[in-house]
Design a protein around this motif. Sequence first.
Motif, PDB file in Angstrom:
ATOM      1  N   LYS A 192       0.833  -1.206   0.000  1.00 45.51           N
ATOM      2  CA  LYS A 192       0.000   0.000   0.000  1.00 45.51           C
ATOM      3  C   LYS A 192       0.866   1.254   0.000  1.00 45.51           C
ATOM      4  O   LYS A 192       0.561   2.241  -0.683  1.00 45.51           O
ATOM      5  CB  LYS A 192      -0.934   0.001   1.203  1.00 45.51           C
ATOM      6  CG  LYS A 192      -1.862   1.207   1.240  1.00 45.51           C
ATOM      7  CD  LYS A 192      -2.900   1.093   2.347  1.00 45.51           C
ATOM      8  CE  LYS A 192      -3.817   2.318   2.345  1.00 45.51           C
ATOM      9  NZ  LYS A 192      -4.891   2.231   3.364  1.00 45.51           N
ATOM     10  N   MET A 193       1.971   1.222   0.742  1.00 44.92           N
ATOM     11  CA  MET A 193       2.840   2.394   0.816  1.00 44.92           C
ATOM     12  C   MET A 193       3.522   2.679  -0.515  1.00 44.92           C
ATOM     13  O   MET A 193       3.777   3.838  -0.865  1.00 44.92           O
ATOM     14  CB  MET A 193       3.885   2.204   1.911  1.00 44.92           C
ATOM     15  CG  MET A 193       4.778   3.415   2.132  1.00 44.92           C
ATOM     16  SD  MET A 193       3.869   4.908   2.607  1.00 44.92           S
ATOM     17  CE  MET A 193       3.387   4.449   4.262  1.00 44.92           C
ATOM     18  N   SER A 194       3.818   1.642  -1.275  1.00 41.20           N
ATOM     19  CA  SER A 194       4.472   1.862  -2.564  1.00 41.20           C
ATOM     20  C   SER A 194       3.597   2.675  -3.501  1.00 41.20           C
ATOM     21  O   SER A 194       4.101   3.397  -4.361  1.00 41.20           O
ATOM     22  CB  SER A 194       4.833   0.519  -3.206  1.00 41.20           C
ATOM     23  OG  SER A 194       3.682  -0.202  -3.568  1.00 41.20           O
ATOM     24  N   LEU A 195       2.291   2.587  -3.322  1.00 41.66           N
ATOM     25  CA  LEU A 195       1.353   3.367  -4.130  1.00 41.66           C
ATOM     26  C   LEU A 195       1.019   4.695  -3.459  1.00 41.66           C
ATOM     27  O   LEU A 195       1.076   5.759  -4.077  1.00 41.66           O
ATOM     28  CB  LEU A 195       0.075   2.571  -4.371  1.00 41.66           C
ATOM     29  CG  LEU A 195       0.248   1.221  -5.093  1.00 41.66           C
ATOM     30  CD1 LEU A 195      -1.074   0.467  -5.107  1.00 41.66           C
ATOM     31  CD2 LEU A 195       0.757   1.438  -6.501  1.00 41.66           C
ATOM     32  N   ALA A 196       0.678   4.618  -2.166  1.00 44.50           N
ATOM     33  CA  ALA A 196       0.253   5.823  -1.449  1.00 44.50           C
ATOM     34  C   ALA A 196       1.400   6.804  -1.262  1.00 44.50           C
ATOM     35  O   ALA A 196       1.205   8.023  -1.325  1.00 44.50           O
ATOM     36  CB  ALA A 196      -0.334   5.436  -0.090  1.00 44.50           C
ATOM     37  N   GLY A 197       2.611   6.287  -1.048  1.00 44.64           N
ATOM     38  CA  GLY A 197       3.746   7.179  -0.849  1.00 44.64           C
ATOM     39  C   GLY A 197       4.006   8.038  -2.067  1.00 44.64           C
ATOM     40  O   GLY A 197       4.197   9.252  -1.964  1.00 44.64           O
ATOM     41  N   GLU A 198       3.996   7.417  -3.209  1.00 45.66           N
ATOM     42  CA  GLU A 198       4.252   8.160  -4.449  1.00 45.66           C
ATOM     43  C   GLU A 198       3.132   9.153  -4.736  1.00 45.66           C
ATOM     44  O   GLU A 198       3.367  10.232  -5.298  1.00 45.66           O
ATOM     45  CB  GLU A 198       4.394   7.176  -5.605  1.00 45.66           C
ATOM     46  CG  GLU A 198       4.922   7.817  -6.879  1.00 45.66           C
ATOM     47  CD  GLU A 198       5.373   6.789  -7.886  1.00 45.66           C
ATOM     48  OE1 GLU A 198       5.932   7.207  -8.916  1.00 45.66           O
ATOM     49  OE2 GLU A 198       5.173   5.587  -7.644  1.00 45.66           O
ATOM     50  N   ALA A 199       1.906   8.808  -4.320  1.00 47.48           N
ATOM     51  CA  ALA A 199       0.763   9.693  -4.544  1.00 47.48           C
ATOM     52  C   ALA A 199       0.710  10.829  -3.521  1.00 47.48           C
ATOM     53  O   ALA A 199      -0.085  11.761  -3.664  1.00 47.48           O
ATOM     54  CB  ALA A 199      -0.537   8.900  -4.501  1.00 47.48           C
ATOM     55  N   GLY A 200       1.535  10.735  -2.491  1.00 48.31           N
ATOM     56  CA  GLY A 200       1.593  11.804  -1.490  1.00 48.31           C
ATOM     57  C   GLY A 200       0.597  11.673  -0.362  1.00 48.31           C
ATOM     58  O   GLY A 200       0.417  12.601   0.423  1.00 48.31           O
ATOM     59  N   ASN A 201      -0.061  10.513  -0.237  1.00 54.96           N
ATOM     60  CA  ASN A 201      -1.023  10.345   0.852  1.00 54.96           C
ATOM     61  C   ASN A 201      -0.716   9.130   1.720  1.00 54.96           C
ATOM     62  O   ASN A 201      -1.596   8.540   2.327  1.00 54.96           O
ATOM     63  CB  ASN A 201      -2.451  10.246   0.301  1.00 54.96           C
ATOM     64  CG  ASN A 201      -2.592   9.158  -0.752  1.00 54.96           C
ATOM     65  OD1 ASN A 201      -1.701   8.325  -0.903  1.00 54.96           O
ATOM     66  ND2 ASN A 201      -3.689   9.176  -1.476  1.00 54.96           N
ATOM     67  N   GLY A 202       0.562   8.757   1.771  1.00 48.19           N
ATOM     68  CA  GLY A 202       0.970   7.646   2.622  1.00 48.19           C
ATOM     69  C   GLY A 202       1.272   8.103   4.035  1.00 48.19           C
ATOM     70  O   GLY A 202       1.151   9.279   4.372  1.00 48.19           O
ATOM     71  N   ALA A 203       1.671   7.166   4.865  1.00 43.15           N
ATOM     72  CA  ALA A 203       2.047   7.473   6.244  1.00 43.15           C
ATOM     73  C   ALA A 203       3.512   7.900   6.301  1.00 43.15           C
ATOM     74  O   ALA A 203       4.301   7.637   5.390  1.00 43.15           O
ATOM     75  CB  ALA A 203       1.826   6.248   7.120  1.00 43.15           C
ATOM     76  N   ASP A 204       3.852   8.560   7.401  1.00 41.64           N
ATOM     77  CA  ASP A 204       5.259   8.858   7.669  1.00 41.64           C
ATOM     78  C   ASP A 204       5.957   7.640   8.268  1.00 41.64           C
ATOM     79  O   ASP A 204       7.133   7.401   8.019  1.00 41.64           O
ATOM     80  CB  ASP A 204       5.367  10.050   8.626  1.00 41.64           C
ATOM     81  CG  ASP A 204       4.774  11.313   8.044  1.00 41.64           C
ATOM     82  OD1 ASP A 204       5.327  11.818   7.050  1.00 41.64           O
ATOM     83  OD2 ASP A 204       3.732  11.775   8.554  1.00 41.64           O
ATOM     84  N   VAL A 205       5.197   6.892   9.067  1.00 43.48           N
ATOM     85  CA  VAL A 205       5.713   5.680   9.715  1.00 43.48           C
ATOM     86  C   VAL A 205       4.642   4.606   9.594  1.00 43.48           C
ATOM     87  O   VAL A 205       3.451   4.889   9.756  1.00 43.48           O
ATOM     88  CB  VAL A 205       6.016   5.925  11.215  1.00 43.48           C
ATOM     89  CG1 VAL A 205       6.564   4.652  11.868  1.00 43.48           C
ATOM     90  CG2 VAL A 205       6.989   7.074  11.395  1.00 43.48           C
ATOM     91  N   TYR A 206       5.060   3.382   9.319  1.00 48.07           N
ATOM     92  CA  TYR A 206       4.087   2.293   9.249  1.00 48.07           C
ATOM     93  C   TYR A 206       4.676   1.028   9.865  1.00 48.07           C
ATOM     94  O   TYR A 206       5.886   0.853   9.958  1.00 48.07           O
ATOM     95  CB  TYR A 206       3.648   2.031   7.807  1.00 48.07           C
ATOM     96  CG  TYR A 206       4.737   1.613   6.848  1.00 48.07           C
ATOM     97  CD1 TYR A 206       4.985   0.273   6.580  1.00 48.07           C
ATOM     98  CD2 TYR A 206       5.521   2.566   6.192  1.00 48.07           C
ATOM     99  CE1 TYR A 206       5.967  -0.116   5.683  1.00 48.07           C
ATOM    100  CE2 TYR A 206       6.503   2.181   5.287  1.00 48.07           C
ATOM    101  CZ  TYR A 206       6.728   0.841   5.047  1.00 48.07           C
ATOM    102  OH  TYR A 206       7.713   0.463   4.173  1.00 48.07           O
ATOM    103  N   MET A 207       3.783   0.140  10.288  1.00 46.58           N
ATOM    104  CA  MET A 207       4.178  -1.129  10.884  1.00 46.58           C
ATOM    105  C   MET A 207       4.162  -2.220   9.820  1.00 46.58           C
ATOM    106  O   MET A 207       3.270  -2.276   8.979  1.00 46.58           O
ATOM    107  CB  MET A 207       3.233  -1.507  12.029  1.00 46.58           C
ATOM    108  CG  MET A 207       3.207  -0.520  13.176  1.00 46.58           C
ATOM    109  SD  MET A 207       4.799  -0.387  14.044  1.00 46.58           S
ATOM    110  CE  MET A 207       4.932  -2.059  14.728  1.00 46.58           C
TER     111      MET A 207
END
Length: 436
Positions: A97-112
Motif C-alpha cells: 500500500k505504501m508503494s502506491l500511497a507514498g508516491e501519490a503523497g497520501n501515505g504514512a510517515d511511519v508504518y508497521m
Amino acid sequence: MRGKGAIAVAAAAVLGLAACGGPTEEEQRSELEWDADAQQYVIEEEIASGEVPLKVWFEEDYLAEAAIAAFKEEFKDEYPDIQVEYELVAKNDAVEKMSLAGEAGNGADVYMSFYDQVARAIDDGTAAPLGEYTGVLQERMSEAYTSVVSVEDQMHAVPVTTESLALIYNTTLLEELTGSTEPAATWEEIKDLAAAYNDPGANRWTMRMSTAEIYRAYPILSSLGWHVYPDGSVDDPGFDDPALTAALDYYGGLREIYNVPSADSTWETIEEAFAKGETPYVITGPWSFSLFDTGAAENGFEYGVTTLPGVEGGEPAGSFAGMHVAVVSGYSEYPAAARVFANFLASDAGAAAVYAATGQIPALNADLLTGVEGIEDDPHVAGIVAQSANAELIPQVPQYFWETGNTMVIDVWDELSDAAAAQEKAVTTYNELHGI
C-alpha cells in the motif's frame, strides 16, 4: 526545543534513499539535525507546532492509541503541541500500500510491517535508512534483530516486538494426569501420555497443533537436523537435504498422537479447545495468551509456557521467529519526526506502552526487557524468551517458500504421498517458482 548548542548537524546522505520506484536523494531532505545530548533528531517545526500531524499506520486501534498517547506523554515538555494521526492498515499489506500511497503523497510517515518485508520496502523506496538511530538501536537490541533489517551499516526499520512459537501446557491437567506439573521435553514423552489420555471418539487429544503449515512443522524438522536456507541464499531452501526426508517421516508418524486431517487443525480445534481446559499441550505463540488467560480464569486451570519439545537424541527444536517493525517511509516529508516516532517504539517508554497494550514482547536486550513494567512478573514471557534463543530470523523469505513448504508437510501429514515424494515435489515446485 533544546538549545542549539547541544545539537550536532548530521549530514545525512545516508538518509536520502535512491531505490527502485522511490524518491531520489534530491527529492528528500539532505540534512537532519541530530541532538547529541538527547540522542534524537530535532523534529521539523511544522510537526512540532502541531500545524501538520504526523501520520502513522497501525494494524490495531488499541496499539495505535496506546503508542500515540505514550509518545505525546514522553515529549509533552519538549513538543507540547505535536499531533499524531493514525490509520488502520494490516502489517501484511503495508509495504504494498505504501508503494502506491507514498508516491501519490497520501501515505504514512511511519508504518508497521514484518521484518521479512523490509528488503522489498527498501527496493520500493518505502523504507528509509534510520541514520543516527542505527547506533542507538544497536546498543538496545541483539545483532540478530538489527542485522535482518540492515543494508551495510544502516538499519532500515526499528524492531518493535518479537515472537516465537512455544509449548504451552495446562499445569493443572498435567498434575492430575501425571502427578507432576513439569512439561514434556521430548515428543517421546508426549507420545507416552497420549497412549493413555487420547480418546478420538470424544475428540480428546494430548497435543493440538496446526499441521498445515511449515511454520508450525519446522521445530520438529529442525530437531532432526534439517535447517532451512542453509547457506542464507534464497536460491536454496534446503528442500533437497537428505536430513529432511527422515525428518518428514518422523513428522508424519506424529499423527498417531493427533489423528486429525490437516484441514481440521484450525484455530477452533487448537487454541479454543486448550482454553476450555481439555488439552494438556498446545503449540502456539504469545498472540494466544489473552484467550488462554480468559479460559484459565473461567475453567479453573493454570498454564505454563516453555521451550518446544525436541526429538529424543536430536537437536533443540528451532522455530521461525517473528518480528514486527516500524518503518520510516522514504516518501515522508518529515523524516526527522518520523524517525523520532519510530525509534520511540523501541525506547523504554515505548516498549512499556506496546507491552501493556498487546502483551507482545519488546525486541530489546534481556537487561532492558526486565525493566519494562509487568514483564518480570509475567510467568509466560520467560518461556517465549527461552524459545526465542533457539529461533531463527530468516530475511527475504519469498511467499512461494511458505506455499511450497505448506504443501509438502500437508502431503506427508495427510498421507497423500510419502516423505521422499513430497520432498521431491517441493524441490521441483520451488525451483519453478523461483525461476519465474
